[in-house]
Design a protein around this motif. Structure first.
Motif, PDB file in Angstrom:
ATOM      1  N   VAL A 121       0.851  -1.191   0.000  1.00  0.00           N
ATOM      2  CA  VAL A 121       0.000   0.000   0.000  1.00  0.00           C
ATOM      3  C   VAL A 121       0.887   1.241   0.000  1.00  0.00           C
ATOM      4  O   VAL A 121       1.772   1.380   0.849  1.00  0.00           O
ATOM      5  CB  VAL A 121      -0.941  -0.004   1.224  1.00  0.00           C
ATOM      6  CG1 VAL A 121      -1.782   1.272   1.254  1.00  0.00           C
ATOM      7  CG2 VAL A 121      -1.836  -1.235   1.202  1.00  0.00           C
ATOM      8  N   ILE A 122       0.641   2.145  -0.939  1.00  0.00           N
ATOM      9  CA  ILE A 122       1.411   3.378  -1.055  1.00  0.00           C
ATOM     10  C   ILE A 122       0.689   4.539  -0.384  1.00  0.00           C
ATOM     11  O   ILE A 122       1.296   5.340   0.319  1.00  0.00           O
ATOM     12  CB  ILE A 122       1.685   3.715  -2.533  1.00  0.00           C
ATOM     13  CG1 ILE A 122       2.351   2.521  -3.229  1.00  0.00           C
ATOM     14  CG2 ILE A 122       2.547   4.971  -2.658  1.00  0.00           C
ATOM     15  CD1 ILE A 122       3.669   2.105  -2.628  1.00  0.00           C
ATOM     16  N   GLU A 123      -0.614   4.625  -0.604  1.00  0.00           N
ATOM     17  CA  GLU A 123      -1.428   5.672   0.008  1.00  0.00           C
ATOM     18  C   GLU A 123      -2.790   5.091   0.363  1.00  0.00           C
ATOM     19  O   GLU A 123      -3.325   4.238  -0.347  1.00  0.00           O
ATOM     20  CB  GLU A 123      -1.623   6.857  -0.944  1.00  0.00           C
ATOM     21  CG  GLU A 123      -0.349   7.601  -1.324  1.00  0.00           C
ATOM     22  CD  GLU A 123       0.247   8.398  -0.177  1.00  0.00           C
ATOM     23  OE1 GLU A 123      -0.448   8.577   0.853  1.00  0.00           O
ATOM     24  OE2 GLU A 123       1.412   8.829  -0.292  1.00  0.00           O
ATOM     25  N   GLY A 124      -3.370   5.577   1.471  1.00  0.00           N
ATOM     26  CA  GLY A 124      -4.722   5.202   1.824  1.00  0.00           C
ATOM     27  C   GLY A 124      -4.811   4.021   2.776  1.00  0.00           C
ATOM     28  O   GLY A 124      -3.797   3.530   3.294  1.00  0.00           O
TER      29      GLY A 124
ATOM     30  N   GLY B 210      -7.767  -9.175   1.499  1.00  0.00           N
ATOM     31  CA  GLY B 210      -7.890 -10.510   2.040  1.00  0.00           C
ATOM     32  C   GLY B 210      -7.989 -11.583   0.976  1.00  0.00           C
ATOM     33  O   GLY B 210      -8.135 -11.285  -0.209  1.00  0.00           O
ATOM     34  N   PHE B 211      -7.901 -12.824   1.433  1.00  0.00           N
ATOM     35  CA  PHE B 211      -8.087 -13.969   0.547  1.00  0.00           C
ATOM     36  C   PHE B 211      -8.844 -15.046   1.295  1.00  0.00           C
ATOM     37  O   PHE B 211      -8.980 -15.007   2.532  1.00  0.00           O
ATOM     38  CB  PHE B 211      -6.749 -14.494   0.016  1.00  0.00           C
ATOM     39  CG  PHE B 211      -5.830 -15.063   1.053  1.00  0.00           C
ATOM     40  CD1 PHE B 211      -5.886 -16.418   1.396  1.00  0.00           C
ATOM     41  CD2 PHE B 211      -4.886 -14.267   1.689  1.00  0.00           C
ATOM     42  CE1 PHE B 211      -5.034 -16.958   2.354  1.00  0.00           C
ATOM     43  CE2 PHE B 211      -4.025 -14.795   2.645  1.00  0.00           C
ATOM     44  CZ  PHE B 211      -4.099 -16.138   2.976  1.00  0.00           C
ATOM     45  N   ILE B 212      -9.360 -16.009   0.556  1.00  0.00           N
ATOM     46  CA  ILE B 212     -10.150 -17.095   1.119  1.00  0.00           C
ATOM     47  C   ILE B 212      -9.439 -18.410   0.847  1.00  0.00           C
ATOM     48  O   ILE B 212      -9.176 -18.760  -0.306  1.00  0.00           O
ATOM     49  CB  ILE B 212     -11.571 -17.113   0.520  1.00  0.00           C
ATOM     50  CG1 ILE B 212     -12.255 -15.768   0.790  1.00  0.00           C
ATOM     51  CG2 ILE B 212     -12.392 -18.261   1.099  1.00  0.00           C
ATOM     52  CD1 ILE B 212     -13.543 -15.568   0.022  1.00  0.00           C
ATOM     53  N   GLY B 213      -9.109 -19.109   1.915  1.00  0.00           N
ATOM     54  CA  GLY B 213      -8.398 -20.370   1.771  1.00  0.00           C
ATOM     55  C   GLY B 213      -9.273 -21.444   1.153  1.00  0.00           C
ATOM     56  O   GLY B 213     -10.502 -21.325   1.079  1.00  0.00           O
TER      57      GLY B 213
ATOM     58  N   ASP C  59       2.329  -1.146   4.365  1.00  0.00           N
ATOM     59  CA  ASP C  59       2.025  -2.540   4.679  1.00  0.00           C
ATOM     60  C   ASP C  59       2.040  -3.391   3.409  1.00  0.00           C
ATOM     61  O   ASP C  59       1.681  -2.919   2.325  1.00  0.00           O
ATOM     62  CB  ASP C  59       0.648  -2.667   5.331  1.00  0.00           C
ATOM     63  CG  ASP C  59       0.606  -2.122   6.746  1.00  0.00           C
ATOM     64  OD1 ASP C  59       1.679  -2.007   7.361  1.00  0.00           O
ATOM     65  OD2 ASP C  59      -0.501  -1.800   7.221  1.00  0.00           O
ATOM     66  N   ILE C  60       2.439  -4.638   3.565  1.00  0.00           N
ATOM     67  CA  ILE C  60       2.385  -5.590   2.462  1.00  0.00           C
ATOM     68  C   ILE C  60       1.621  -6.824   2.908  1.00  0.00           C
ATOM     69  O   ILE C  60       1.524  -7.126   4.092  1.00  0.00           O
ATOM     70  CB  ILE C  60       3.782  -5.977   1.936  1.00  0.00           C
ATOM     71  CG1 ILE C  60       4.550  -6.776   2.993  1.00  0.00           C
ATOM     72  CG2 ILE C  60       4.569  -4.754   1.510  1.00  0.00           C
ATOM     73  CD1 ILE C  60       5.863  -7.340   2.467  1.00  0.00           C
ATOM     74  N   MET C  61       1.063  -7.525   1.935  1.00  0.00           N
ATOM     75  CA  MET C  61       0.333  -8.768   2.213  1.00  0.00           C
ATOM     76  C   MET C  61       0.508  -9.700   1.024  1.00  0.00           C
ATOM     77  O   MET C  61       0.610  -9.256  -0.120  1.00  0.00           O
ATOM     78  CB  MET C  61      -1.154  -8.479   2.447  1.00  0.00           C
ATOM     79  CG  MET C  61      -1.982  -9.707   2.832  1.00  0.00           C
ATOM     80  SD  MET C  61      -3.691  -9.248   3.267  1.00  0.00           S
ATOM     81  CE  MET C  61      -4.337 -10.856   3.750  1.00  0.00           C
ATOM     82  N   ILE C  62       0.532 -10.986   1.297  1.00  0.00           N
ATOM     83  CA  ILE C  62       0.683 -11.986   0.246  1.00  0.00           C
ATOM     84  C   ILE C  62      -0.656 -12.669  -0.010  1.00  0.00           C
ATOM     85  O   ILE C  62      -1.424 -12.915   0.917  1.00  0.00           O
ATOM     86  CB  ILE C  62       1.765 -13.031   0.630  1.00  0.00           C
ATOM     87  CG1 ILE C  62       2.059 -13.981  -0.542  1.00  0.00           C
ATOM     88  CG2 ILE C  62       1.366 -13.817   1.866  1.00  0.00           C
ATOM     89  CD1 ILE C  62       2.834 -13.361  -1.641  1.00  0.00           C
TER      90      ILE C  62
ATOM     91  N   ALA D 282       2.920  -7.195  -7.134  1.00  0.00           N
ATOM     92  CA  ALA D 282       3.864  -7.961  -7.943  1.00  0.00           C
ATOM     93  C   ALA D 282       3.403  -9.399  -7.975  1.00  0.00           C
ATOM     94  O   ALA D 282       2.889  -9.925  -6.974  1.00  0.00           O
ATOM     95  CB  ALA D 282       5.273  -7.861  -7.359  1.00  0.00           C
ATOM     96  N   LEU D 283       3.551 -10.033  -9.134  1.00  0.00           N
ATOM     97  CA  LEU D 283       3.121 -11.417  -9.319  1.00  0.00           C
ATOM     98  C   LEU D 283       4.266 -12.225  -9.903  1.00  0.00           C
ATOM     99  O   LEU D 283       5.069 -11.691 -10.685  1.00  0.00           O
ATOM    100  CB  LEU D 283       1.903 -11.479 -10.241  1.00  0.00           C
ATOM    101  CG  LEU D 283       0.719 -10.598  -9.829  1.00  0.00           C
ATOM    102  CD1 LEU D 283       0.668  -9.349 -10.712  1.00  0.00           C
ATOM    103  CD2 LEU D 283      -0.588 -11.341  -9.912  1.00  0.00           C
ATOM    104  N   ASN D 284       4.332 -13.500  -9.554  1.00  0.00           N
ATOM    105  CA  ASN D 284       5.465 -14.309  -9.988  1.00  0.00           C
ATOM    106  C   ASN D 284       5.202 -15.024 -11.313  1.00  0.00           C
ATOM    107  O   ASN D 284       5.430 -16.223 -11.457  1.00  0.00           O
ATOM    108  CB  ASN D 284       5.899 -15.291  -8.896  1.00  0.00           C
ATOM    109  CG  ASN D 284       4.820 -16.269  -8.493  1.00  0.00           C
ATOM    110  OD1 ASN D 284       3.636 -15.964  -8.560  1.00  0.00           O
ATOM    111  ND2 ASN D 284       5.232 -17.459  -8.080  1.00  0.00           N
TER     112      ASN D 284
END
Length: 210
Positions: free
Chosen positions: A113-116, A121-124, A138-141, A163-165
């Motif tokens: 997150v850069i601003e705001g 979230g994600f669903i397992g 903050d970062i999240m995977i 970013a995506l692998n």
């Protein structure tokens, strides 16, 4: 084992183990069809440094849509130098209340997150929901293939980069997958428990038929 056989196997394995370093890069050549491994390579003799620079992520995206958001992608088809390198990026702009709707792709993703202020979230695969409010820095995977989303819950526009692998992540948004095609309304009712009016509304919005 015979020494000659051992030497033969070692000679065979060397090029296999170094196959990923046969070339330094493979800028996509769109004159040829894409295959499972990506696009064919342009002739390096015809490349310049400009082929390795992409400026599209510096410009805010158009958020005038039903989701009040924009996702501008730097992937192989927009930034050919990414072809074969196993990574890509995107810029996310979210107006107040804007969302990146539930979607998935075949690779993992990390967001910063850069601003705001964003709820992400994600669903397992066991239907557990993992979500958290993210602030600047903050970062999240998001693990590969799992459904995930972002929502701007702040009082100002939000900006994030992901970013995506993979250079070709493959995106599938749930709403579009249901309502932007000719899948019959009665089938959608059965598999979602939406009523016919809701399904037709979604089809009208996203261009679906039937």
């Amino acid at each position: 084992m015979d020494a000659h056989i051992i030497i033969f196997l070692l000679v065979l394995l060397v090029p296999l183990s170094s196959a990923t370093s046969v070339v330094d890069f493979c800028v996509a050549d769109f004159n040829f069809p894409v295959g499972p491994a990506g696009y064919s390579c342009r002739n390096p003799a015809n490349l310049t440094v400009d082929d390795f620079v992409f400026s599209g992520l510096g410009v805010p995206g158009n958020t005038s849509n039903i989701f009040n958001s924009s996702a501008f992608l730097a992937i192989d088809v927009t930034f050919p130098a990414l072809n074969g390198l196993g990574l890509s990026m995107a810029r996310l702009d979210l107006d107040v209340g804007g969302t990146i709707p539930v979607h998935s792709h075949r690779v993992s993703e990390v967001i910063i997150v850069i601003e705001g202020t964003i709820i992400a979230g994600f669903i397992g695969s066991d239907n557990t929901a993992y979500y958290k409010t993210l602030n600047r820095g903050d970062i999240m995977i998001f693990p590969q293939t799992l459904l995930h989303f972002q929502v701007n819950i702040g009082d100002s526009p939000a900006l994030a980069f992901v970013a995506l692998n993979s250079a070709s992540p493959g995106f599938q948004t749930t709403t579009f997958a249901l309502a932007a095609n000719d899948l019959p309304t009665d089938i959608i009712q059965k598999i979602t428990l939406l009523d016919a009016g809701q399904v037709r509304k979604l089809k009208t919005i996203f261009g679906g038929t039937n």
